[in-house]
Structure formats: structure tokens, C-alpha cells
Design a protein around this motif. Structure first.
Motif, short mmCIF file in Angstrom:
data_model
loop_
_atom_site.label_atom_id
_atom_site.label_comp_id
_atom_site.label_asym_id
_atom_site.label_seq_id
_atom_site.Cartn_x
_atom_site.Cartn_y
_atom_site.Cartn_z
N PRO A 91 3.21 -59.87 -6.84
CA PRO A 91 4.69 -60.09 -6.75
C PRO A 91 5.22 -60.38 -8.28
CG PRO A 91 3.56 -61.98 -6.02
CD PRO A 91 2.51 -60.83 -6.19
N ALA A 92 6.37 -60.14 -8.34
CA ALA A 92 7.23 -60.49 -9.80
C ALA A 92 8.56 -60.65 -9.40
CB ALA A 92 7.19 -59.19 -10.83
N PHE A 93 9.37 -61.13 -10.50
CA PHE A 93 10.72 -61.39 -10.40
C PHE A 93 11.51 -60.00 -10.33
CE2 PHE A 93 8.77 -64.92 -12.80
CZ PHE A 93 9.55 -66.03 -11.89
N SER A 94 11.99 -59.77 -9.27
CA SER A 94 12.79 -58.48 -9.03
C SER A 94 13.90 -58.22 -9.97
CB SER A 94 13.22 -58.46 -7.59
OG SER A 94 14.03 -57.30 -7.50
N ARG A 95 13.67 -56.88 -10.54
CA ARG A 95 14.92 -56.22 -11.41
C ARG A 95 16.21 -56.21 -10.50
NH1 ARG A 95 11.76 -51.57 -15.07
NH2 ARG A 95 10.20 -53.04 -16.12
N ALA A 96 15.82 -56.09 -9.25
CA ALA A 96 17.07 -55.48 -8.57
C ALA A 96 18.08 -56.67 -8.66
CB ALA A 96 16.56 -55.05 -7.18
#
Length: 577
Positions: A91-96
Motif C-alpha cells: 500500500p501507498a498514499f494514492s495519487r488519485a
């Protein structure tokens, strides 16, 4: 208003005609297809009070409106897990959604006065336990976590008794209990999305547990709580994404409209109990910005979520929790720091977990001083991190912890501490602590897992073991670790023995000797129940595939369902003696 009721085979009450709208609105003809189990013995009066034609219509409309969306968020969970498994991604911080995180202008609406200085709540407050509930209502706590989730076993008896008790508190029907503004504020915690209510069907489907709990609580208590400036306030369990927060927000908007409450009346604290949700905390606050009371961080459900999502990966082998896992470790400290920073940046309150230890009765004893010192040290870490409150189980811890807050915050919240010193990366959040597995830790996890299942088979959602309260959160991490250690053939630090199927079976037999004394199995039936719990525990930890939630697994098991009926019959019999 017309209501026709008939009884079908199997004992369900079927409402198959049409009802008028609740809350005094203009009557409208709506189809009703509700099936409801008969009242648990001994609760006929409470059952009749809760399940009125108007409340059943409200539930029917609520479930009909949102049932498909509940399915969608649960399917989203499955698809995200499948993607992580297939891709090996993390998981990562979403660009969207970066525009939400990067926009400094938005904040949540200010919370009502009763939530602004809520330092110490009582946790694991199963509302069906009338005696403990009344005791807590007389305590100096600022809030009570009215828990239909982690600390509660959701038998039909417990749900009806618990919701009825909440209604009695709200409507001041308990003798010698002050009216709402004078008692600790009620923080209502419905079941999480993974739970269903077996005893009610709408349109031929079992009702999502949280909609059942929320619907009845809101219908019977929402206006009174609002009019007394004491709610309605909720805890939201096991939220995994901002889409789930959006669903709750839509439910709040709908319920407020139906009950003619002002928009934003409902306030909710989201428990960040899943590692995926940690990467979406700002988005969760944004979705609930009209209804947010903040975010909460715990330790054991959150830690268990790592096994849930990544347990098959060797890089995410979680070491012995009793020795190596605590809020001082990098992955947990980063999570707490980020939660506080996120909340305070957006004007929301940040709350910590629950202190589970029980104080020994002798106040001047070394044991009492040791337990109090340990709780104080760990809770001081949370205060220094900037939390605005946390929970305790033992009512005797309320005043010492309130004094601790007073000493370090002057009695106020810490919203002014925006934690600009904090920078948290995905690597910080996903860094597993170093350490191995001990024989003591393995035995302890086995004991907690068995005793939790035993408690459920007895109609209880929490229990006491080795000086502290245990509930579904500690049961989740316990069974998760045993399953993961078997999968990865972890070695014991003490002897280098491999944690294998045969070793866990052997240790279970040994631990059962202690548990027989702990549970005071003095009858054949009690001994059989404990043995059943041990067999169910082994079934769970030896499965090829990891059951996502222990509570869901048990709630769908025929052993638990049959034990519900036995326990409810026993309670009814005792009430007549």
C-alpha cells in the motif's frame, strides 16, 4: 397504519403488508418484506418496545437503501486483497486522492462541547451487562464506549438487551441514574461491516449487523440524544477505506433526513484498525468532514491486519507480541504520530487505544503500584504524542488517567499540537519490528484464542486472563500470529523448535490444563464447551487459508449458533428463579 403479521415455519415473524412512514411524516405506501426471529425468552417487553411497526419500517428502508452499497464495499475489500496478493504490491498514499491531502483549506466541522474535552472513556462496555453499565454511568469517566463490536458477543439476547439498556439510559428510565447531560457521554459502537444479524431478514437477506444496530439506536435514541446535546455520537469499527467512510456518511445523511435532524447532527470517530486505512486517513476525514469526531488508534486489531493482508509474505512475519510488539515500535509509533498529525491538521480529535490491565485490589500492594506505573508509562507516551483522549477498562483507572491528562495538558484537548515535526513514509508504516517467537508467547496466544471462543460460546464478548481484559482484538492478533508462525515454520528462541502443526496441538493440550482452572469447569457441560473451543481454535489456526475475521468465522459457525439458543434459554430460566 396497517400491519399484518403471520408466523412462518421456522419461527420467524413475517411482515408482508404496508406501513406508514416514521417520525410523523406523510404516510406513503412501501412494500415491506421483513422476517424477524421471535423474542429471546425473558426479553418480551424489550422486544416489543424496540420492534414497533414504525421502527421496523425504518430498518426496512435503511437496509433496502444501503444493502447493495454494503456489498460493494465488501467486494472492494476482496478485490484489493486479491490485487495485493497477485501483484506483490504494497500500500501507498494514492495519487488519485492527492488533491485532498494537498489542499490545506478544508477541515472537519467543530465537534459539540461534550466531545471537546473527553480524555478518558471506558472501553469494552458491552451494554447487555446492565450492572457494569450502571456502575460506569455513575463513574467520573467523560465517555463510555457502548460496544456492540469487539467487547460484545452478538447473540440476539445480547443485542436486544443491550439496545434496550441504551434506550433506557437515553430516556432516563433507570432509577438513581441522572439524566443524559449529567452522565458520561455515550459513544455508540455498532458492529463492523463483516458481521451480519442472523435474526432479521429484509427482502430475503440477512441484515448487515451495523445497519441493524445503528438503525435501532438512531430510531429510538437519535432525537433524544440530539435534544440533550449528548449525541448521537458513534464509533465506527474496522473501516478499511475512504469508500467505507463515504458509505457511513451517506447513511448518516439519510438517517438525519428521515428523523428530521439537522445535517451534521451525528458525529463519529473512526477506528483506524487496518493498515490499508492508515494510508487513507485524510480521505476518511474528508468524506466524514460534516460528521467527524476524529480518528482512533489501537494496537491489536491494527497489528493483526498486517497478518490479514500480508501474512503469507515472509517479510511481514510479526514477532512475539508479548515481547516485541508495543506502541514504541517504529511501525506503531509512526501510525500513531501520523494519526495525530492528520487529525489535528484537519481540526479533528485524535484518540488512543484502551488500557487493558486490571488493577489488583490492594491499593498499597507492590503489584498494584507496578500495574499502575506500567499503564501510566504507556499512556503518557500517547499523551506526549498528542492524543486528545484514550480508553481504560478498569473503572479504577479513570481518575489516575484523568489526573495524568490534567498534569500534561491542563485539562484541555491538544488540537493546537499539529505535529509539524512528523514526517511518516510508507516504509515507516510497513517496517516490521525485529524479534522472534518465544514459547511463552505461543502459549499465551493459544490461551487467549481458546478462551475467547469459549467466551463466545458462553454468550460473552470479553474475559479476564492473567490480569487483564481480553476481547476480539486480542483474540484476532493471537490466532493470527499462531497461524502465521505455523505457515512460516518460525523457530522458538528458547529451544529452536519449529512452530509446527504438531507442536501447536501438543501445546494446546498442555495449555488446556491451565484453562480448565481459569474457567472453573465444574460441570460436564462446561468442560465440553471448553473442549469445543479448543477444537475450534485449532481448526482456525490450521486452515490453509486465513479466515479474514475470527468473529465472522464464529458468527457463521453452527456451533456458535446452537450455543446461542442454549445460553438464551439458560438466561431465561435463571431470570425466573
Amino acid at each position: 397504519m396497517i400491519l399484518k403479521i403471520r408466523v412462518r415455519g421456522g419461527g420467524r415473524v413475517v411482515l408482508d403488508r404496508e406501513l406508514g412512514n416514521p417520525a410523523g411524516s406523510t404516510p406513503a405506501m412501501v412494500p415491506v418484506g421483513v422476517e424477524l426471529s421471535p423474542s429471546p425468552q425473558g426479553l418480551e417487553e424489550e422486544y416489543g418496545t424496540l420492534f414497533t411497526p414504525a421502527s421496523l419500517l425504518f430498518l426496512h428502508q435503511l437496509v433496502t437503501e444501503f444493502d447493495n452499497e454494503v456489498d460493494q464495499v465488501l467486494q472492494l475489500r476482496v478485490s484489493r486483497k486479491a490485487h495485493l496478493d497477485a501483484s506483490g504490491d504494497l500500500p501507498a498514499f494514492s495519487r488519485a486522492t492527492s488533491h485532498i491531502r494537498d489542499d490545506p483549506s478544508w477541515t472537519v466541522l467543530p465537534v459539540p462541547p461534550r466531545l471537546q474535552r473527553r480524555h478518558v472513556d471506558v472501553g469494552d462496555m458491552a451494554p447487555c451487562d446492565t450492572e457494569r453499565l450502571l456502575h460506569a454511568l455513575r463513574s467520573p469517566a467523560q465517555g463510555l464506549q457502548i460496544d456492540f463490536d469487539d467487547g460484545n458477543c452478538p447473540t440476539f439476547y445480547n443485542q436486544i438487551k443491550g439496545i434496550s439498556n441504551v434506550c433506557k439510559v437515553v430516556h432516563n428510565q433507570f432509577p438513581d441514574i441522572p439524566a443524559l447531560p449529567q452522565v458520561p457521554v455515550l459513544m455508540l459502537r455498532p458492529r463492523a461491516w463483516n458481521m451480519v444479524e442472523h435474526n432479521m431478514l429484509v427482502n430475503g437477506r440477512e441484515v448487515p449487523g451495523p445497519l441493524f444496530d445503528f438503525g435501532l439506536l438512531m430510531f429510538h435514541c437519535g432525537k433524544a440524544l440530539y435534544n440533550s446535546e449528548s449525541g448521537p455520537f458513534f464509533y465506527l469499527s474496522k473501516v478499511e477505506s475512504f469508500m467505507e467512510a463515504r458509505l457511513w456518511n451517506n447513511i448518516f445523511l439519510w438517517a438525519q433526513h428521515q428523523l428530521q435532524l439537522p445535517r451534521g447532527s451525528i458525529k463519529a470517530t473512526v477506528l483506524i484498525e487496518n493498515v490499508l486505512a492508515t494510508f487513507e486517513m485524510e480521505e476518511i476525514l474528508y468524506e466524514l468532514r460534516e460528521h467527524s469526531a476524529g480518528l482512533n488508534c489501537g494496537i491489536w486489531d491494527y497489528s493483526a491486519s498486517f497478518v490479514n493482508k500480508f501474512g503469507h509474505r515472509g517479510d511481514f512475519l510479526l514477532p512475539d507480541r508479548s515481547k516485541y510488539v508495543n506502541m514504541e515500535k517504529r511501525f506503531l509509533r509512526s501510525y500513531m504520530d501520523l494519526l495525530v498529525q492528520t487529525c489535528h491538521r484537519r481540526g479533528a480529535l485524535a484518540t488512543g487505544g484502551m488500557a487493558a490491565p486490571l488493577l489488583p485490589p490492594a491499593r498499597d500492594s507492590p503489584a498494584h503500584r507496578t500495574v499502575l506505573a506500567n499503564v501510566t508509562r504507556l499512556k503518557l507516551l500517547e499523551i506526549q504524542a498528542g492524543v486528545d483522549g484514550f480508553m481504560v477498562y478498569d473503572l479504577r483507572l479513570i481518575e489516575p488517567m484523568q489526573k495524568l491528562f490534567q498534569q500534561h495538558t491542563g485539562g484541555e484537548n491538544q488540537l493546537h499540537r499539529v505535529r509539524e515535526d512528523v514526517t511518516v513514509t510508507p516504509e515507516d508504516l510497513l517496517c516490521m519490528p525485529a524479534g522472534g517467537v518465544t514459547l511463552h508467547g505461543l502459549q499465551y496466544n493459544i490461551g487467549v484464542g481458546i478462551l475467547f471462543i469459549h467466551a463466545w460460546l458462553s454468550g460473552k464478548g470479553h474475559f479476564f486472563y492473567r490480569g487483564q481484559v481480553e476481547d476480539s482484538a486480542t483474540a484476532e492478533i493471537s490466532r493470527s500470529q499462531v497461524w502465521q508462525w505455523i505457515l512460516h515454520q518460525a523457530r522458538l528462541e528458547d529451544s529452536q523448535r519449529v512452530v509446527s502443526r504438531s507442536l501447536v496441538v501438543q501445546l494446546t493440550q498442555e495449555v488446556m490444563k491451565e484453562l480448565t482452572e481459569v474457567t472453573a469447569c465444574q460441570t460436564v457441560r462446561a468442560a465440553e464447551r471448553l473442549q469445543t473451543a479448543a477444537e475450534m481454535f485449532l481448526e482456525v489456526v490450521l486452515k490453509r487459508d486465513f479466515p479474514e475475521f475470527l468473529t465472522s468465522y464464529l458468527n457463521l459457525d453452527h456451533t456458535f449458533l446452537s450455543s446461542q439458543r442454549e445460553e438464551e434459554a439458560s438466561v431465561a430460566l435463571l431470570s425466573k428463579l
